[in-house]
Design an enzyme around this catalytic site. Sequence first.
Site, PDB file in Angstrom:
ATOM      1  N   GLU A  47       4.856  12.944 -10.755  1.00 22.96           N
ATOM      2  CA  GLU A  47       4.924  12.860  -9.035  1.00 22.96           C
ATOM      3  C   GLU A  47       6.488  13.178  -8.603  1.00 22.96           C
ATOM      4  OE1 GLU A  47       4.026  10.217  -5.252  1.00 22.96           O
ATOM      5  OE2 GLU A  47       5.958  10.167  -5.901  1.00 22.96           O
ATOM      6  N   THR A  68       5.993  14.785  -2.245  1.00 21.42           N
ATOM      7  CA  THR A  68       6.108  13.492  -1.784  1.00 21.42           C
ATOM      8  C   THR A  68       6.273  15.075  -0.162  1.00 21.42           C
ATOM      9  OG1 THR A  68       8.277  13.220  -1.581  1.00 21.42           O
ATOM     10  CG2 THR A  68       6.435  11.429  -3.072  1.00 21.42           C
ATOM     11  N   TYR A  69       6.066  13.407   0.668  1.00 19.54           N
ATOM     12  CA  TYR A  69       6.321  14.160   1.849  1.00 19.54           C
ATOM     13  C   TYR A  69       6.693  13.322   2.967  1.00 19.54           C
ATOM     14  CZ  TYR A  69       4.241  16.786   6.198  1.00 19.54           C
ATOM     15  OH  TYR A  69       4.852  17.534   7.706  1.00 19.54           O
ATOM     16  N   ARG A  89      -2.110   8.162   4.840  1.00 20.07           N
ATOM     17  CA  ARG A  89      -2.167   8.356   6.868  1.00 20.07           C
ATOM     18  C   ARG A  89      -0.014   8.002   6.237  1.00 20.07           C
ATOM     19  NH1 ARG A  89      -1.895   2.462   8.216  1.00 20.07           N
ATOM     20  NH2 ARG A  89      -0.261   2.129   7.115  1.00 20.07           N
ATOM     21  N   GLY A  90       0.287   7.449   5.733  1.00 19.29           N
ATOM     22  CA  GLY A  90       1.739   7.755   5.760  1.00 19.29           C
ATOM     23  C   GLY A  90       2.246   6.113   6.209  1.00 19.29           C
ATOM     24  N   ASP A  91       3.628   6.367   5.759  1.00 17.87           N
ATOM     25  CA  ASP A  91       4.207   4.035   6.435  1.00 17.87           C
ATOM     26  C   ASP A  91       4.273   4.527   7.431  1.00 17.87           C
ATOM     27  OD1 ASP A  91       3.382   2.547   4.150  1.00 17.87           O
ATOM     28  OD2 ASP A  91       5.236   3.900   2.932  1.00 17.87           O
ATOM     29  N   ALA A 102      -6.083   7.976   6.993  1.00 15.38           N
ATOM     30  CA  ALA A 102      -6.368   9.108   6.781  1.00 15.38           C
ATOM     31  C   ALA A 102      -7.260   9.656   5.940  1.00 15.38           C
ATOM     32  CB  ALA A 102      -6.123   8.955   4.540  1.00 15.38           C
ATOM     33  N   GLN A 121      16.049   0.024  -7.837  1.00 13.80           N
ATOM     34  CA  GLN A 121      14.574  -0.116  -7.385  1.00 13.80           C
ATOM     35  C   GLN A 121      13.615  -0.964  -7.291  1.00 13.80           C
ATOM     36  OE1 GLN A 121      13.936   2.458 -11.128  1.00 13.80           O
ATOM     37  NE2 GLN A 121      12.412   3.083 -10.168  1.00 13.80           N
TER      38      GLN A 121
HETATM   39  P1  FAD Z   1      -4.677   4.741   4.697  1.00 14.28           P
HETATM   40  O1  FAD Z   1      -5.846   5.137   4.228  1.00 14.28           O
HETATM   41  O2  FAD Z   1      -5.431   4.642   6.552  1.00 14.28           O
HETATM   42  O3  FAD Z   1      -5.195   3.266   4.789  1.00 14.28           O
HETATM   43  C1  FAD Z   1      -4.044   2.264   5.750  1.00 14.28           C
HETATM   44  C2  FAD Z   1      -4.586   1.339   5.370  1.00 14.28           C
HETATM   45  O4  FAD Z   1      -5.314   1.327   7.356  1.00 14.28           O
HETATM   46  C3  FAD Z   1      -5.165   0.628   5.169  1.00 14.28           C
HETATM   47  O5  FAD Z   1      -4.975  -1.289   5.152  1.00 14.28           O
HETATM   48  C4  FAD Z   1      -6.702   0.784   4.742  1.00 14.28           C
HETATM   49  O6  FAD Z   1      -8.245  -0.248   4.158  1.00 14.28           O
HETATM   50  C5  FAD Z   1      -7.056   0.796   6.512  1.00 14.28           C
HETATM   51  N1  FAD Z   1      -8.304   1.385   6.992  1.00 14.28           N
HETATM   52  C6  FAD Z   1      -8.131   2.783   5.967  1.00 14.28           C
HETATM   53  N2  FAD Z   1      -8.977   3.886   6.985  1.00 14.28           N
HETATM   54  C7  FAD Z   1      -9.225   2.536   7.625  1.00 14.28           C
HETATM   55  C8  FAD Z   1     -10.633   2.507   8.913  1.00 14.28           C
HETATM   56  N3  FAD Z   1     -11.891   3.825   8.456  1.00 14.28           N
HETATM   57  N4  FAD Z   1     -10.883   1.930   9.687  1.00 14.28           N
HETATM   58  C9  FAD Z   1     -10.403   0.234   9.447  1.00 14.28           C
HETATM   59  N5  FAD Z   1      -9.078   0.639   8.572  1.00 14.28           N
HETATM   60  C10 FAD Z   1      -8.742   1.380   7.447  1.00 14.28           C
HETATM   61  N6  FAD Z   1       4.048   8.028   1.930  1.00 14.28           N
HETATM   62  C11 FAD Z   1       4.821   8.472   2.597  1.00 14.28           C
HETATM   63  O7  FAD Z   1       5.439   8.719   3.582  1.00 14.28           O
HETATM   64  N7  FAD Z   1       5.227  10.250   1.832  1.00 14.28           N
HETATM   65  C12 FAD Z   1       4.014  10.484   0.497  1.00 14.28           C
HETATM   66  O8  FAD Z   1       4.056  11.337   0.058  1.00 14.28           O
HETATM   67  C13 FAD Z   1       3.321   9.780   0.095  1.00 14.28           C
HETATM   68  N8  FAD Z   1       2.550   9.175  -1.287  1.00 14.28           N
HETATM   69  C14 FAD Z   1       2.077   8.918  -1.469  1.00 14.28           C
HETATM   70  C15 FAD Z   1       0.638   8.904  -2.687  1.00 14.28           C
HETATM   71  C16 FAD Z   1       0.510   7.931  -3.652  1.00 14.28           C
HETATM   72  C17 FAD Z   1      -0.292   7.653  -4.607  1.00 14.28           C
HETATM   73  C18 FAD Z   1       0.630   6.481  -2.781  1.00 14.28           C
HETATM   74  C19 FAD Z   1      -0.517   5.319  -3.279  1.00 14.28           C
HETATM   75  C20 FAD Z   1       1.159   6.155  -1.583  1.00 14.28           C
HETATM   76  C21 FAD Z   1       1.752   7.375  -0.809  1.00 14.28           C
HETATM   77  N9  FAD Z   1       2.934   6.988   0.801  1.00 14.28           N
HETATM   78  C22 FAD Z   1       3.424   7.893   0.850  1.00 14.28           C
HETATM   79  C23 FAD Z   1       2.521   5.941   0.907  1.00 14.28           C
HETATM   80  C24 FAD Z   1       1.454   5.884   2.036  1.00 14.28           C
HETATM   81  O9  FAD Z   1       1.296   6.840   2.954  1.00 14.28           O
HETATM   82  C25 FAD Z   1       1.274   4.694   2.866  1.00 14.28           C
HETATM   83  O10 FAD Z   1       0.517   3.478   1.495  1.00 14.28           O
HETATM   84  C26 FAD Z   1       0.644   4.086   3.903  1.00 14.28           C
HETATM   85  O11 FAD Z   1       0.578   3.340   4.195  1.00 14.28           O
HETATM   86  C27 FAD Z   1      -1.449   4.154   3.519  1.00 14.28           C
HETATM   87  O12 FAD Z   1      -1.112   5.392   3.553  1.00 14.28           O
HETATM   88  P2  FAD Z   1      -2.545   5.906   2.980  1.00 14.28           P
HETATM   89  O13 FAD Z   1      -2.906   7.187   3.084  1.00 14.28           O
HETATM   90  O14 FAD Z   1      -3.360   5.367   1.737  1.00 14.28           O
HETATM   91  O15 FAD Z   1      -3.798   4.751   4.339  1.00 14.28           O
END
Ligand code: FAD
Length: 286
Positions: free
Chosen positions: A18, A49-50, A108-110, A124, A211
Amino acid sequence: MKISTLYKDKEKTVLSFEVFPPKKTSGIETVYKTLDALVDLHPAYISVTYGAGGTEANNTGVIASYIKKELGIEPLAHLTCVNNDKLTVERELEEFKSNGIENILALRGDIVPDIEPKKDFLHASDLCSYIKARGDFELAGACYPEVHIEAKSMVEDIRNLKTKVECGAEHLISQLFFDNGAFHNFMDMVRCAGINVPVAAGIMPVTNTSQIQRMVSMCGASLPAKFSKIMQKYENNPEALRDAGIAYAVEQIVDLIANGVEGIHLYTMNNPYVAKRITDAVGSLL
Ligand code: FAD
């Protein structure tokens, strides 16, 4: 090339990297220099990353395009939806398509404190369904061996992960972790839940103490006593800390491969030196 095809050979572990786009203050050439060095390590693919702020905050598509066209390596472009609406996602997809990008990590993103989240996509999985309906992209998703910080329980988090896979995520990449036991337990639960797509373990070689604090507060990774002791012992010796961090990551990877992990996704932190030390150490095991 669709990244899931890399997982067809069950005897091999897929090693990927990454990188992140440089901050606005440094030019895009800095990441190209990093990538030019990483290419010699022959990763199976490289993810980009985004930026957490949405479309204006990053150059993900441009960098992914460089990886594909100039380096001949498959890119995985991250795309988040918390600060994007359907229109901006549509624009990003068009840019990806015109650059020949086939693989997207749908996230989904933070949630960023000063930015009001957009409402078009809540999870997501919503982004996965939307993209799947629009183009011939292959999707990956994120997963959390120590539970996502907002989830009430591991069971709930895995149920949501299953929804994400059903909505189109064809392989998964894990959040970083330092406790391999947590990853092994997570994998048992994932398979028990009937999630059968390949999962890559996210490994972050820790090379400085600030870090660690940042990462742990952001993602809640637990710090095993063994790891904390190493970090404390060498906190004032940057070279020793870097070497200990590399050694710890190598030990994690050796154990993961011995236990049949399908992929290792190395969070390179744009540091080709560290990536090379690790790749040299584990190359013959993959
Ligand atoms: P989701 O899958 O939507 O999950 C988020 C929360 O919602 C979880 O608690 C989950 O249990 C809950 N949830 C999911 N689906 C549902 C549903 N249908 N109903 C109810 N609850 C639900 N962030 C960035 O800004 N840019 C990046 O490039 C980036 N890259 C990443 C790469 C990796 C490998 C990882 C592990 C994380 C990355 N992140 C990045 C961080 C990530 O965006 C955060 O961890 C964010 O808080 C959650 O994203 P997610 O896609 O896992 O969300």
